[in-house]
Design a protein around this motif. Structure first.
Motif, mmCIF file in Angstrom:
data_model
loop_
_atom_site.group_PDB
_atom_site.id
_atom_site.type_symbol
_atom_site.label_atom_id
_atom_site.label_comp_id
_atom_site.label_asym_id
_atom_site.label_seq_id
_atom_site.Cartn_x
_atom_site.Cartn_y
_atom_site.Cartn_z
ATOM 1 N N VAL A 5 -0.050 2.111 6.341
ATOM 2 C CA VAL A 5 0.458 3.121 5.417
ATOM 3 C C VAL A 5 1.814 3.642 5.896
ATOM 4 O O VAL A 5 2.017 3.872 7.085
ATOM 5 C CB VAL A 5 -0.529 4.296 5.294
ATOM 6 C CG1 VAL A 5 0.014 5.356 4.340
ATOM 7 C CG2 VAL A 5 -1.884 3.791 4.813
ATOM 8 N N ASN A 7 4.581 6.776 5.110
ATOM 9 C CA ASN A 7 4.971 8.022 4.449
ATOM 10 C C ASN A 7 6.486 8.124 4.496
ATOM 11 O O ASN A 7 7.072 8.164 5.579
ATOM 12 C CB ASN A 7 4.367 9.239 5.146
ATOM 13 C CG ASN A 7 2.860 9.334 5.000
ATOM 14 O OD1 ASN A 7 2.186 9.857 5.857
ATOM 15 N ND2 ASN A 7 2.323 8.827 3.907
ATOM 16 N N CYS A 84 -3.763 8.328 7.436
ATOM 17 C CA CYS A 84 -2.483 8.904 7.030
ATOM 18 C C CYS A 84 -1.609 9.079 8.272
ATOM 19 O O CYS A 84 -2.018 9.751 9.234
ATOM 20 C CB CYS A 84 -2.705 10.251 6.343
ATOM 21 S SG CYS A 84 -1.166 11.129 5.955
ATOM 22 N N ILE A 91 -7.683 8.152 4.197
ATOM 23 C CA ILE A 91 -7.390 7.978 2.774
ATOM 24 C C ILE A 91 -8.311 6.895 2.241
ATOM 25 O O ILE A 91 -8.300 5.760 2.728
ATOM 26 C CB ILE A 91 -5.921 7.574 2.558
ATOM 27 C CG1 ILE A 91 -4.977 8.612 3.159
ATOM 28 C CG2 ILE A 91 -5.631 7.380 1.070
ATOM 29 C CD1 ILE A 91 -3.511 8.191 3.138
ATOM 30 N N SER A 101 -1.595 9.199 -2.624
ATOM 31 C CA SER A 101 -1.182 10.369 -1.847
ATOM 32 C C SER A 101 -2.346 10.792 -0.962
ATOM 33 O O SER A 101 -3.510 10.574 -1.310
ATOM 34 C CB SER A 101 -0.760 11.529 -2.757
ATOM 35 O OG SER A 101 -1.835 11.932 -3.585
ATOM 36 N N CYS A 102 -2.022 11.383 0.172
ATOM 37 C CA CYS A 102 -3.060 11.839 1.086
ATOM 38 C C CYS A 102 -3.737 13.071 0.487
ATOM 39 O O CYS A 102 -3.059 14.030 0.106
ATOM 40 C CB CYS A 102 -2.462 12.183 2.451
ATOM 41 S SG CYS A 102 -3.654 12.883 3.612
ATOM 42 N N SER A 109 1.827 8.288 -0.111
ATOM 43 C CA SER A 109 1.488 7.265 0.873
ATOM 44 C C SER A 109 1.620 5.881 0.247
ATOM 45 O O SER A 109 0.949 5.581 -0.736
ATOM 46 C CB SER A 109 0.062 7.467 1.401
ATOM 47 O OG SER A 109 -0.073 8.755 1.997
#
Length: 375
Positions: A5, A7, A84, A91, A101-102, A109
């Motif tokens: 993942v 971010n 995450c 997640i 998204s987290c 994410s």
């Protein structure tokens, strides 16, 4: 082990980034900084490479170290669990999810591991319409629908609205077609007290070469094909080279319908379009009947792209209604319920109105005149 993942965070302040449909930039809500998607992608090139490598390592080991456990039952077979990078929370998503998204820190994410190797898209078409515009489009869709139940619009609440990049296959296809028809043309002449019809018969042949470019077929088994077909066309001039930064703030799925399966739909679409196009060149006849056809389909190239779609779901009378909007052009589609009482009212109103007109026409002088014609 490196995470699958990524971010995307603001280089200036470290806050989450999201792609703006209005500016076409990747923006930070905290410090107001904005960046080109390609610029952010370049900064995260190394991390994305690590995420893709992590995915490949899991594939080689023939297991995913982040898989859910057996307590999920049958649903768990199609679920994945990721960590995450921002807060360390887990997640959970299905095995086709590529952007989410987290649920804990809210950071967009991107599961870069889903885009590793041959699964990496060639293109992405960025969103141009915002969430609020999708909601307004739904309200506009309700207007002027005479048979729509009043309670549907009054009590209707949007259950979910999601901006999602849908995987599409884009096919370049050449078609060679040969068709033959039997056609007739009839003329009528008067000879004394008689009308004489003259019918000429023709053998008509057509041969054509048609080139199709970027015929879209959605690569998601979850998406209704008729909805995805109906929100076309997309403007391909705005296609961008794929960069994960365009996905920040949205959802995205990777394909679960491979290109060989999708090619069958693309071939059929090109076949039907070719048949119509060829027949439309046969003009000036009273009757046209097809005798034979030979259509040869040649696929030249295929590309993998992510296309922007707003999905809205509503619930009424324990039934779910799905609506879809093209996130680039704003084209909106979706089914609506019908009020049976309103339908009956309009049916009987039309029937009674037609009966009244019929009674008027066949009454009085006009009625006597018309009746006399048939007596």
């Amino acid at each position: 082990m490196p995470s699958q993942v990524t971010n995307y965070k603001c280089p200036a302040c470290g806050a989450p980034l999201h792609f703006s449909e209005i500016t076409g930039k990747v923006e930070c809500d905290y410090c107001g900084s904005s960046y080109d998607a390609e610029e952010i992608e370049a900064k995260y090139k190394e991390k994305n490479a690590e995420a893709e490598k992590a995915a490949q390592e899991d594939i080689k080991k023939e297991y995913n170290t982040n898989d859910t456990d057996d307590s999920w039952g049958e649903e768990g077979k199609n679920m994945k669990m990721y960590d995450c990078p921002s807060c360390g929370a887990q997640i959970f998503c299905d095995d086709t999810t590529a952007a989410t998204s987290c649920p804990y820190c809210g950071n967009p994410s991107i599961i870069s591991g889903q885009f590793s190797g041959i699964q990496k898209p060639d293109y992405v078409l960025p969103f141009k319409f915002e969430k609020k515009q999708a909601v307004e489009a739904l309200k506009k869709h309700y207007k002027s629908k005479l048979l729509l139940p009043n309670a549907f619009t009054i009590n209707n609440h949007i259950e979910e609205i999601k901006g999602i990049y849908i995987p599409f296959w884009l096919f370049d296809i050449d078609v060679d077609g040969d068709m033959s028809y039997h056609a007739t043309r009839t003329t009528v002449t008067r000879q004394g007290d008689y009308k004489v019809s003259h019918t000429m018969h023709y053998d008509v042949y057509r041969s054509a070469k048609i080139n199709f470019e970027k015929i879209p077929v959605d690569g998601s088994a979850k998406m209704p094909d008729d909805y995805m077909d109906s929100i076309e066309p997309f403007d391909y001039k705005e296609l961008k080279k794929f960069a994960g930064a365009y996905l920040t703030g949205f959802f995205a799925d990777k394909y679960d319908v491979d290109k060989n399966e999708a090619a069958k739909r693309a071939d059929e679409r090109c076949r039907e379009t070719s048949l119509r196009s060829i027949k439309n060149t046969v003009n000036g006849y009273d009757t046209i009947n097809e005798i034979s056809r030979h259509i040869n389909i040649n696929s030249k190239d295929v590309k993998y792209a992510l296309m922007p779609v707003w999905l809205l779901t509503t619930k009424w009378n324990n039934k779910n209604y799905l609506f879809a909007m093209n996130g680039q052009t704003g084209k909106f589609v979706g089914d609506l319920p019908v009020d049976k009482r309103k339908l009956n009212f309009w049916f009987w109103s039309v029937a009674i109105g037609a009966s009244a007109i019929f009674s008027f026409l066949f009454s009085g002088t006009l009625g006597n005149f018309i009746t006399g014609l048939f007596s």
